[in-house]
Design an enzyme around this catalytic site. Sequence first.
Site, PDB file in Angstrom:
ATOM      1  N   HIS A  45     -19.823   5.006  42.528  1.00 53.32           N
ATOM      2  CA  HIS A  45     -18.913   4.760  43.651  1.00 53.32           C
ATOM      3  C   HIS A  45     -17.551   5.400  43.386  1.00 53.32           C
ATOM      4  CE1 HIS A  45     -17.322   2.628  47.135  1.00 53.32           C
ATOM      5  NE2 HIS A  45     -16.276   2.295  46.392  1.00 53.32           N
ATOM      6  N   GLU A  67     -25.808   6.260  44.594  1.00 49.54           N
ATOM      7  CA  GLU A  67     -25.181   4.947  44.747  1.00 49.54           C
ATOM      8  C   GLU A  67     -26.069   4.034  45.599  1.00 49.54           C
ATOM      9  OE1 GLU A  67     -20.842   3.306  46.298  1.00 49.54           O
ATOM     10  OE2 GLU A  67     -21.737   5.073  47.234  1.00 49.54           O
ATOM     11  N   ASN A 409     -35.246  19.525  16.151  1.00 46.28           N
ATOM     12  CA  ASN A 409     -36.194  19.767  15.060  1.00 46.28           C
ATOM     13  C   ASN A 409     -36.835  18.464  14.590  1.00 46.28           C
ATOM     14  OD1 ASN A 409     -36.407  22.493  14.673  1.00 46.28           O
ATOM     15  ND2 ASN A 409     -35.111  22.584  12.873  1.00 46.28           N
TER      16      ASN A 409
END
Length: 671
Positions: A45, A67, A409
């Site tokens: 918001h 929202e 990795n």
Amino acid sequence: MMEEYLGVFVDETKEYLQNLNDTLLELEKNPEDMELINEAFRALHTLKGMAGTMGFSSMAKLCHTLENILDKARNSEIKITSDLLDKIFAGVDMITRMVDKIVSEGSDDIGENIDVFSDTIKSFASSGKEKPSEIKNETETKGEEEHKGESTSNEEVVVLPEEVAHVLQEARNKGFKTFYIKVILKEGTQLKSARIYLVFHKLEELKCEVVRTIPSVEEIEEEKFENEVELFVISPVDLEKLSEALSSIADIERVIIKEVTAVTEESGAEKRTEKEEKTEKTEEKAERKKVISQTVRVDIEKLDNLMDLMGELVIARSRILETLKKYNIKELDESLSHLSRITLDLQNVVMKIRMVPISFVFNRFPRMVRDLAKKMNKEVNFIMRGEDTELDRTFVEEIGEPLLHLLRNAIDHGIEPKEERIAKGKPPIGTLILSARHEGNNVVIEVEDDGRGIDKEKIIRKAIEKGLIDESKAATLSDQEILNFLFVPGFSTKEKVSEVSGRGVGMDVVKNVVESLNGSISIESEKDKGTKVTIRLPLTLAIIQALLVKVNNLVYAIPIANIDTILSISKEDIQRVQDRDVIVIRGEVIPVYRLWEVLQIEHKEELEEMEAVIVRVGNRKYGIVVDDLLGQDDIVIKSLGKVFSEVKEFSGAAILGDGSIALIINVSGIV
């Protein structure tokens, strides 16, 4: 005028996006946590409002879409699932790309169709929603063009303030129906209070009584609300008639109606708890506001200029000290000592100003780990420690990519799939730890996993195959020397190339970046136990304490942070073992290198007595043999420029007090 605030907008937006990412990650672990849902909703918001204020309509529109999804979750219309969060994260990534585009071009147009994404996530949320278990039936009413109302019949218990609960219960006892109504106006609706007045008017026509509104009637009249109003209503008519009447009002996006069949009053304890919580939150906000008010944003360029001036001051002080040694002016000694103390204090203050928490780097990784683990169908418990550890901002800019590669990795090569872990007797969920801490004048960063470890035999076979060593040499290698092959450019033990790793690039680049920062990197690994990669960095790259040494009348500087010990040795102390020179210190065999041989400079006949500077690189030690020691000094590191970037033996240069230049030894680049 808006251009003046663009920098602040970008900085604050990035902070909100980081907080939003963190909140969503927590929400995935606790999908029922309404506080987290509300926190994410408030962040979006706020972002929507900021974007709208700055005129970035696409960004504001996307924030509004996300929202609304979270608003449905707040109202228990949908449940938070991992799949739904995938879509929300994709939207957050789009917002991030918009911010990057705003920075580079001043526009939030990223060439992606926001409407298509909005329709997709809305459709997904609707089709994938799970109705709350207590709801028995649900009917929908549609306007001529679009859906406006939802009516819900349910046995729902609502907790209300005492006076409201009492009124609603009395009404039910007299045979009236009681409803909870939520009216959601369309985005951009003009005269919002007038639209809500029409809702009141319709309810009045149906002989309904409005017991309470959220926000209050006064706030509605003053339009102190966004696009939603909640009402508690006593009604003589049923749910269907209410829904039909309210859905006919223009500019209403949606109406949610739930019949309230039971109400519960807040207990005194609940009231006290709520009051205490509000007090605590108010105190927290006040404290946070206090902290914020005591901080200011400073342009990085200004900090760099301040550091440069500080460096010049240190050089000037050294030159004055050198001059005083020549002329022995005692009257100036006290004043110069005072100047030195002030300079040192100022130096420490400036260094602290440049320091930032490593969380600026770490905070981007939880989301990446989550996405990658999910993509590779692995379960990973990602733990971060020491996020408040501070280091020079230069490192923050440079160390992010190497750490990213190490984490990727660990997930790709290290942590096994769930089935493989169970077969090995391990917990099904892998653990990946990223930690940071101060250790002396260094920052130590570790990436540790409990995966399959590194197969050293496989490394040896690959090294022989690539012609890096022969079989006879391989038999004499230590574990550390074997693991160091991973830093050779193009070296990879993975047979199958994935889009994550295994392309033979990366670890050598990680090593180069770390060493360019005057740091070191080392690997420890045990098969089926896990792997730990340790990075050591100096606290700063600007002004450091160094030991000045002499070789052939040339002066070199060795960073104090890398020095373990210093000792005098004779020619006889140096022994030849397995084709290398070593010395023995308290039973420990330490390799030694004559600095003049490493730098390939002519040297007079070896002295009977020499100095050995024992340095530490990661978990290794070795000695640097020099002719003489000149003492310790604060030096300002100057870059050697691109021309000398390939010279691994030096990390920079420094101007000494007498105006001469000393090259700074890169202890990681010698071996």
